[in-house]
Design an enzyme around this catalytic site. Structure first.
Site, PDB file in Angstrom:
ATOM      1  NE  ARG A   1      36.494  40.443  40.756  1.00 22.51           N
ATOM      2  CZ  ARG A   1      36.119  41.152  39.709  1.00 22.51           C
ATOM      3  NH1 ARG A   1      35.175  41.035  39.274  1.00 22.51           N
ATOM      4  NH2 ARG A   1      37.219  42.273  39.260  1.00 22.51           N
TER       5      ARG A   1
ATOM      6  CG  ASN B   1      26.924  47.790  37.146  1.00 23.45           C
ATOM      7  OD1 ASN B   1      26.375  48.454  37.782  1.00 23.45           O
ATOM      8  ND2 ASN B   1      27.280  47.955  36.225  1.00 23.45           N
ATOM      9  CG  HIS B   2      27.328  45.087  33.818  1.00 20.81           C
ATOM     10  ND1 HIS B   2      28.045  45.408  34.503  1.00 20.81           N
ATOM     11  CD2 HIS B   2      27.957  43.885  32.980  1.00 20.81           C
ATOM     12  CE1 HIS B   2      29.291  45.064  34.693  1.00 20.81           C
ATOM     13  NE2 HIS B   2      29.217  44.008  33.614  1.00 20.81           N
TER      14      HIS B   2
ATOM     15  CG  ASP C   1      33.829  42.733  29.499  1.00 19.09           C
ATOM     16  OD1 ASP C   1      34.928  42.654  29.454  1.00 19.09           O
ATOM     17  OD2 ASP C   1      33.315  43.501  30.609  1.00 19.09           O
TER      18      ASP C   1
ATOM     19  CG  HIS D   1      40.938  39.901  35.126  1.00 18.19           C
ATOM     20  ND1 HIS D   1      40.790  39.813  36.516  1.00 18.19           N
ATOM     21  CD2 HIS D   1      39.693  40.057  34.178  1.00 18.19           C
ATOM     22  CE1 HIS D   1      39.647  40.165  36.701  1.00 18.19           C
ATOM     23  NE2 HIS D   1      38.858  40.464  35.673  1.00 18.19           N
ATOM     24  CG  ASP D   2      39.937  44.193  34.309  1.00 22.14           C
ATOM     25  OD1 ASP D   2      39.726  43.180  33.738  1.00 22.14           O
ATOM     26  OD2 ASP D   2      39.476  44.132  35.454  1.00 22.14           O
TER      27      ASP D   2
ATOM     28  CG  ASP E   1      32.302  42.766  37.732  1.00 22.81           C
ATOM     29  OD1 ASP E   1      33.687  42.825  37.749  1.00 22.81           O
ATOM     30  OD2 ASP E   1      31.549  43.393  36.947  1.00 22.81           O
TER      31      ASP E   1
ATOM     32  CD  GLU F   1      36.282  45.455  39.674  1.00 23.53           C
ATOM     33  OE1 GLU F   1      37.139  45.660  38.978  1.00 23.53           O
ATOM     34  OE2 GLU F   1      34.944  45.135  39.413  1.00 23.53           O
TER      35      GLU F   1
HETATM   36  C1  NOJ Z   1      35.510  44.329  36.319  1.00 24.89           C
HETATM   37  C2  NOJ Z   1      36.326  43.175  35.667  1.00 24.89           C
HETATM   38  O1  NOJ Z   1      37.529  42.899  36.266  1.00 24.89           O
HETATM   39  C3  NOJ Z   1      36.472  43.493  34.231  1.00 24.89           C
HETATM   40  O2  NOJ Z   1      37.184  42.698  33.339  1.00 24.89           O
HETATM   41  C4  NOJ Z   1      35.193  43.881  33.629  1.00 24.89           C
HETATM   42  O3  NOJ Z   1      35.446  44.539  32.399  1.00 24.89           O
HETATM   43  C5  NOJ Z   1      34.290  44.997  34.168  1.00 24.89           C
HETATM   44  N1  NOJ Z   1      34.333  44.705  35.777  1.00 24.89           N
HETATM   45  C6  NOJ Z   1      32.824  44.948  33.867  1.00 24.89           C
HETATM   46  O4  NOJ Z   1      32.179  43.714  34.330  1.00 24.89           O
END
Ligand code: NOJ
Length: 577
Positions: free
Chosen positions: A226, A130-131, A88, A337-338, A228, A270
């Site tokens: 930042r 978170n993970h 990811d 970037h998403d 996440d 975020e």
């Molecule tokens: C948010 C990130 O911007 C994204 O790219 C990611 O896949 C998810 N969080 C999980 O970490």
């Protein structure tokens, strides 16, 4: 040991973090620097390859800091650079305290910090709390030994049929939030990909690990994080939908620990939660210093794209106002970037945006996850540099901290031939040389992500070299807007109000600060527009800050002639008469 999740004392109930803002910043509760900053968001592995192996790296980034200074940004947010299997894009962290060796070393990281320091620039790094990746040592030990303390770092069940269920955040790729692990002979909980097991953030041992990771990077000189996935962090987790008693506590305590390590550290989160829940994440000044403005992102980028101002009005109605003297603050962005996530738009607009901006064909589709487009800004605006420049001027004039997404300042396009969100993450195009556009000297087959050479149909793919120093180029216009922002501290400190003008495809707003007025007007239409607005500044006192539109100040007002996608920032002393 009980196999089902959520065991461990929740962190709730403690009050160690209460009042931290008041203690450290008696004069307003926050460090000032991040409110004046212009942030540039980049991924080290796709920015610049310094050693010719096909991967961007810290040395390559250091080599290109001149470019970022020229653009005028003064804070970098770098995406995850930690050791990772990169399933990811690095948000699957295998080790929180190191640098992926394809990107460099801890020494290289330190060198970046020193270089930024020398240039008066700041650094924010991504922190994924978170993970972890399934490759993380904690998960390896957790699955191998149910008696180990690491087992309770994650959330397990032996009764998946009876376990709490919810939808996965990546619905096209994952069936649900439980995956079976053969080693543990149990299912584990994951809100994102199956290779990203959720951490049991209610477990005090996990909390302590995460706080100390933050301290580790602060001691190495970062200026903030930042955070996440702050929203999924506090959603119900595990077999019994466990929630912390006081979910705000973990954010308050993180802030307290960070500020104790560096009293100017900032936490930018975020937290893509519902608008009426956003206040929660600020925790009255003891929580996050700023939140990504997802409501703003969908509404502003859509409004500019369709040439109408109603989405901007709606954005201001939906979110709490940024507070120059208070704790509410936004990190504004046009794209990231998403995928361009449209869920915050009203249903009809979402449906419209889904079709209006959709691109692809031949089995390719920009629509993903049932909620957004994997497209860059230049794709959304048909490669129109006037519109992209105007959008950046608007971004830089909004209350909050602006974030420029790497590549958008030169109008880079997405590559829909690449899978998933890789489409919007192709390497920076430094020039138009073959085969790698100045990103790397490696064989193209060895690149971390292929360089995109095609671009939107009928439009050439952009590059930096052809725009730097070229008057009127997109790069120079974005740099001018960044410079204007740096010259206008009233945006971070003033009271913002909307100025209602006709027609409704022109947006105007102003800031009042210390007896001065800053007025900004943006024409979202492709055709020219004449606008008249109140402007209580004497004609002789009015100063053009940005934009080349003709204007005339008289009798307490201003008349502006805007070209299609034109914009103008004006300021001056407020008339007292
Ligand atoms: C948010 C990130 O911007 C994204 O790219 C990611 O896949 C998810 N969080 C999980 O970490």
């Amino acid at each position: 040991m009980d196999a089902d999740a959520g065991s461990g004392e929740p962190g709730g109930g403690r009050d160690a973090g209460a009042g931290v803002a008041a203690e450290v910043f008696a004069d307003g509760g926050h460090p000032e620097w991040y409110r004046d900053a212009v942030v540039y968001s980049l991924d080290v592995k796709t920015f610049r390859d310094g050693d010719g192996d096909g991967w961007g790296d810290f040395r390559g980034l250091i080599d290109r800091l001149d470019y970022l200074e020229e653009l005028g940004v003064d804070c970098l947010w770098i995406r995850p650079f930690y050791p990772s299997p990169l399933r990811d894009n690095g948000y699957d962290v295998a080790d929180y305290r190191d640098v992926d060796d394809r990107l460099g070393s801890l020494d290289d990281f330190d060198a970046l910090v020193d270089e930024l320091d020398a240039r008066g620039m700041r650094l924010i790094v991504d922190l994924v709390l978170n993970h972890t990746s399934t490759d993380h040592e904690w998960f390896r030990r957790a699955r191998e030994d149910p008696e180990s303390k690491y087992h309770d770092y994650y959330l397990w069940t032996s009764h998946v049929d009876r376990a709490y269920n919810t939808s996965n955040i990546f619905p096209e790729f994952e069936d649900g939030v439980w995956s079976y692990d053969e080693v543990a002979d149990k299912h584990y909980f994951h809100q994102f990909y199956h290779h990203q097991p959720d951490l049991n953030v209610a477990n005090p041992d996990v909390q302590e690990e995460l706080f100390s990771v933050a301290e580790f990077w602060l001691e190495r000189g970062v200026d903030g994080f930042r955070i996440d996935a702050a929203h999924p962090m506090i959603l119900p987790k595990g077999h019994d939908a466990h929630r912390m008693d006081d979910p705000q506590w973990i954010f308050r305590e993180l802030k307290r620990r960070c500020r104790a390590a560096n009293d100017e550290a900032v936490l930018l989160a975020e937290a893509d939660d519902e608008p009426d829940r956003l206040d929660f994440y600020f925790a009255d000044g003891d929580g996050f210093d700023a939140l990504f403005n997802f409501v703003g992102n969908s509404h502003v980028t859509y409004g500019v794209g369709v040439g109408n101002t109603w989405p901007l009005y709606r954005m201001f109605e939906q979110i709490p106002d940024a507070e120059p003297d208070g704790h509410v603050w936004w990190a504004n962005f046009l794209r990231n970037h998403d995928e361009w996530n449209l869920l915050k738009l009203p249903h009809e607009a979402l449906e419209h945006a889904r079709e209006e901006f959709r691109q692809g064909g031949d089995g390719r589709d920009s629509w993903i996850f049932g909620r957004g487009h994997r497209l860059r800004l230049a794709d959304l605006y048909d490669g129109d540099h006037d519109r992209i420049a105007m959008a950046h001027s608007l971004l830089l004039s909004l209350p909050g901290t602006p974030i420029v997404n790497s590549g958008d300042e030169i109008g880079m396009h997405a590559d829909l031939d690449l899978p998933e969100r890789q489409a919007v993450r192709t390497p920076m195009r430094w020039d138009d040389s073959e085969p790698n556009a100045g990103f790397s000297t490696a064989d193209p087959r060895d690149l971390v992500i292929p360089v995109d050479g095609t671009g939107w149909p009928g439009v050439f793919q952009a590059d930096a070299a052809s725009q730097r120093g070229e008057p009127g180029s997109l790069f120079e216009r974005v740099a001018d807007a960044v410079d204007a922002r740096k010259r206008c501290p009233e945006i971070a400190r003033g009271d913002c109000s909307i100025v209602h003008v006709d027609p409704d495809d022109v947006w105007a707003h102003r800031f009042d600060h210390d007896g001065r007025v800053l007025f900004a007007v943006h024409n979202l239409a492709s055709e020219s527009r004449e606008v008249v607005a109140g402007f209580d500044v004497d004609p002789a006192d009015a100063e053009r800050v940005l934009g080349d539109a003709d204007y005339r100040v008289a009798d307490g007002g201003v008349a502006v002639s805007l070209d299609g996608c034109g914009y103008l920032w004006l300021r001056g002393e407020r008339r007292t008469r």
